[in-house]
Design an enzyme around this catalytic site. Structure first.
Site, mmCIF file in Angstrom:
data_model
loop_
_atom_site.group_PDB
_atom_site.id
_atom_site.type_symbol
_atom_site.label_atom_id
_atom_site.label_comp_id
_atom_site.label_asym_id
_atom_site.label_seq_id
_atom_site.Cartn_x
_atom_site.Cartn_y
_atom_site.Cartn_z
ATOM 1 N N SER A 231 5.558 10.461 4.354
ATOM 2 C CA SER A 231 5.399 9.004 4.280
ATOM 3 C C SER A 231 4.722 8.461 5.519
ATOM 4 O O SER A 231 4.871 8.998 6.631
ATOM 5 C CB SER A 231 6.794 8.382 4.159
ATOM 6 O OG SER A 231 6.708 6.994 4.333
ATOM 7 N N TYR B 184 14.732 6.430 7.512
ATOM 8 C CA TYR B 184 13.938 7.039 6.431
ATOM 9 C C TYR B 184 12.745 7.798 7.014
ATOM 10 O O TYR B 184 12.524 8.980 6.721
ATOM 11 C CB TYR B 184 13.469 5.955 5.451
ATOM 12 C CG TYR B 184 12.476 6.471 4.452
ATOM 13 C CD1 TYR B 184 12.867 7.390 3.482
ATOM 14 C CD2 TYR B 184 11.140 6.066 4.472
ATOM 15 C CE1 TYR B 184 11.959 7.889 2.568
ATOM 16 C CE2 TYR B 184 10.225 6.557 3.563
ATOM 17 C CZ TYR B 184 10.635 7.466 2.617
ATOM 18 O OH TYR B 184 9.730 7.968 1.714
ATOM 19 N N LYS C 96 11.936 12.004 7.115
ATOM 20 C CA LYS C 96 10.692 12.602 6.580
ATOM 21 C C LYS C 96 9.981 13.392 7.669
ATOM 22 O O LYS C 96 9.433 14.477 7.411
ATOM 23 C CB LYS C 96 9.787 11.498 6.029
ATOM 24 C CG LYS C 96 10.271 10.899 4.724
ATOM 25 C CD LYS C 96 10.017 11.872 3.573
ATOM 26 C CE LYS C 96 10.609 11.420 2.279
ATOM 27 N NZ LYS C 96 10.366 12.350 1.173
HETATM 28 N N1 UFG Z 1 8.642 -7.349 0.637
HETATM 29 C C1 UFG Z 1 9.001 -8.666 0.503
HETATM 30 N N2 UFG Z 1 9.939 -8.961 -0.453
HETATM 31 C C2 UFG Z 1 10.486 -8.029 -1.271
HETATM 32 C C3 UFG Z 1 10.082 -6.686 -1.121
HETATM 33 C C4 UFG Z 1 9.165 -6.377 -0.152
HETATM 34 O O1 UFG Z 1 8.538 -9.551 1.220
HETATM 35 O O2 UFG Z 1 11.339 -8.374 -2.114
HETATM 36 C C5 UFG Z 1 7.633 -7.010 1.653
HETATM 37 C C6 UFG Z 1 8.188 -6.048 2.694
HETATM 38 O O3 UFG Z 1 8.701 -6.749 3.786
HETATM 39 C C7 UFG Z 1 6.957 -5.229 3.050
HETATM 40 C C8 UFG Z 1 6.108 -5.240 1.787
HETATM 41 O O4 UFG Z 1 6.600 -6.321 1.004
HETATM 42 O O5 UFG Z 1 6.255 -5.870 4.026
HETATM 43 C C9 UFG Z 1 6.218 -3.958 1.015
HETATM 44 O O6 UFG Z 1 7.586 -3.650 0.851
HETATM 45 P P1 UFG Z 1 8.104 -2.502 -0.123
HETATM 46 O O7 UFG Z 1 9.586 -2.573 -0.098
HETATM 47 O O8 UFG Z 1 7.403 -2.602 -1.427
HETATM 48 O O9 UFG Z 1 7.574 -1.190 0.558
HETATM 49 P P2 UFG Z 1 7.880 -0.648 2.010
HETATM 50 O O10 UFG Z 1 6.608 -0.851 2.759
HETATM 51 O O11 UFG Z 1 9.079 -1.134 2.652
HETATM 52 O O12 UFG Z 1 8.284 0.842 1.670
HETATM 53 C C10 UFG Z 1 7.508 1.660 0.878
HETATM 54 C C11 UFG Z 1 8.319 2.788 0.270
HETATM 55 C C12 UFG Z 1 8.755 3.734 1.332
HETATM 56 C C13 UFG Z 1 7.639 4.103 2.224
HETATM 57 C C14 UFG Z 1 7.043 2.860 2.775
HETATM 58 C C15 UFG Z 1 5.945 3.075 3.734
HETATM 59 O O13 UFG Z 1 9.430 2.282 -0.390
HETATM 60 O O14 UFG Z 1 9.262 4.878 0.709
HETATM 61 O O15 UFG Z 1 6.528 2.120 1.687
HETATM 62 O O16 UFG Z 1 5.524 1.809 4.199
HETATM 63 F F1 UFG Z 1 8.039 4.867 3.239
#
Ligand code: UFG
Length: 327
Positions: free
Chosen positions: A118, A142, A146
């Site tokens: 990741s 997390y 990884k």
């Molecule tokens: N976000 C919101 N509201 C939500 C969900 C997400 O504002 O309800 C924002 C988060 O703060 C983030 C972006 O949208 O900035 C993307 O969030 P996600 O939860 O969709 O994805 P993440 O970036 O947190 O995580 C994903 C995968 C992980 C991986 C990661 C790497 O879930 O497994 O990408 O960035 F490691």
């Protein structure tokens, strides 16, 4: 003769897309999954072995039965926020069970491993584009778990002749363009599905986690990559290892960053629905921006993320939430 590939987490979102891509490329996927978050009905292009990845005896038996040309290791706990509040689950599932899987591989001389890593292993980077030489300094459990497995693969490769490709996914999104598979997480925490749920009325509103980041519009920027493009990269990685290729650590992304508001605007334009939202505080463990330099994967695996523009991602994900595209 069948060429099997064992896919841990093969009943999950990314794993099931990988199984489909392997099948379309002439391999027989064997999904190894405990169905804790995966779905048995997503295993449609091969076989299912229901077990924990850390069950050395059962996994070794599966490896001896199928003699796969490679193991693709996707099974993991994968919520950044949850990893901060419950790191024990992450160290147990991702590190302990991952190491047990590698022990089963060594025991049965199954030496080709493709690992789902990741971009979370990079942590909070200042630079606009992250390449594979960027230092890996994860900022959440997390990402740390990884990275630990990546390091184990590197050491095992040196000592035991294991051969591996670590694929550092950026933000997996979208769904099967043939609508045979969709994203089904419970709970659903990812941005694009949550925003589609808000657009379709399944939740009242999307919570935006912070508008005070040092990014152009204040919301987090991510590199969204279509899950079918990711899946194809795994097939290429299996072929690379089958052909005797050496160890690779590669970013899988597009080089394009999109903010939370970019995603919302694309959904509104494509579906004609508004996405109700409220603004909340930043989520623990979230870096401001994560965007890949994907050139190494393009060079080494001919990775070409042709379905990873935001429009294709949204239009393939939306039917899973009962939404149609505007004509
Ligand atoms: N976000 C919101 N509201 C939500 C969900 C997400 O504002 O309800 C924002 C988060 O703060 C983030 C972006 O949208 O900035 C993307 O969030 P996600 O939860 O969709 O994805 P993440 O970036 O947190 O995580 C994903 C995968 C992980 C991986 C990661 C790497 O879930 O497994 O990408 O960035 F490691």
């Amino acid at each position: 003769m069948r060429r099997y590939v064992l896919v841990t987490g093969g009943a999950g979102f990314i794993g099931s897309h990988i199984c489909k891509a392997l099948h379309l490329s002439g391999f027989t996927p064997v999904a190894l999954d405990n169905l804790s978050t995966g779905h048995a009905d997503a295993v449609r292009w091969g076989l299912l072995v229901e077990t924990n990845v850390g069950d050395l005896e059962k996994v070794a038996r599966a490896l001896e039965t199928y003699r796969p040309v490679a193991v693709v290791h996707c099974a993991a706990s994968a919520y950044v926020g949850e990893s901060v509040s419950n790191p024990q689950q992450y160290y147990e599932n991702n590190v302990l069970q991952g190491l047990a899987l590698l022990s089963a591989c060594l025991q049965t001389r199954t030496l080709n491993v493709v690992f789902s890593s990741s971009c979370a292993t990079y942590g909070a980077c200042e630079q606009p584009l992250i390449d594979e030489t960027t230092p890996q300094t994860p900022i959440n459990p997390y990402g740390r778990t990884k990275l630990i497995l990546e390091l184990a693969l590197e050491d095992y490769a040196m000592a035991y002749g294991l051969r591996y490709v670590a694929l550092r996914y950026f933000n997996a999104a979208g769904a099967d363009p043939d609508s045979e598979l969709f994203e089904r997480h419970d709970p659903e925490t990812h941005l694009i599905p949550r925003a589609l749920m808000a657009a379709s009325g399944q939740i009242d509103a999307l919570d935006i986690f912070g508008t005070d980041y040092a990014t152009p519009d204040g919301t987090c920027v991510r590199d969204y990559v279509h899950v079918s493009d990711l899946a194809d990269a795994h097939v290429a990685a299996v072929r690379h290892l089958e052909g005797g290729g050496g160890a690779l650590r590669l970013n899988l992304g597009t080089g394009m960053g999109h903010s939370v508001f970019d995603v919302l605007r694309t959904i509104e334009t494509l579906t004609g629905r508004s996405v109700p939202f409220s603004v909340g505080p930043q989520r623990a463990g979230d870096p401001a921006a994560l965007v890949a330099d994907p050139r190494q994967a393009q060079r080494m695996l001919r990775f070409s993320p042709e379905r990873s523009d935001l429009r294709t991602i949204v239009s393939t994900a939306a039917p899973g939430f009962g939404l149609r595209m505007r004509p």
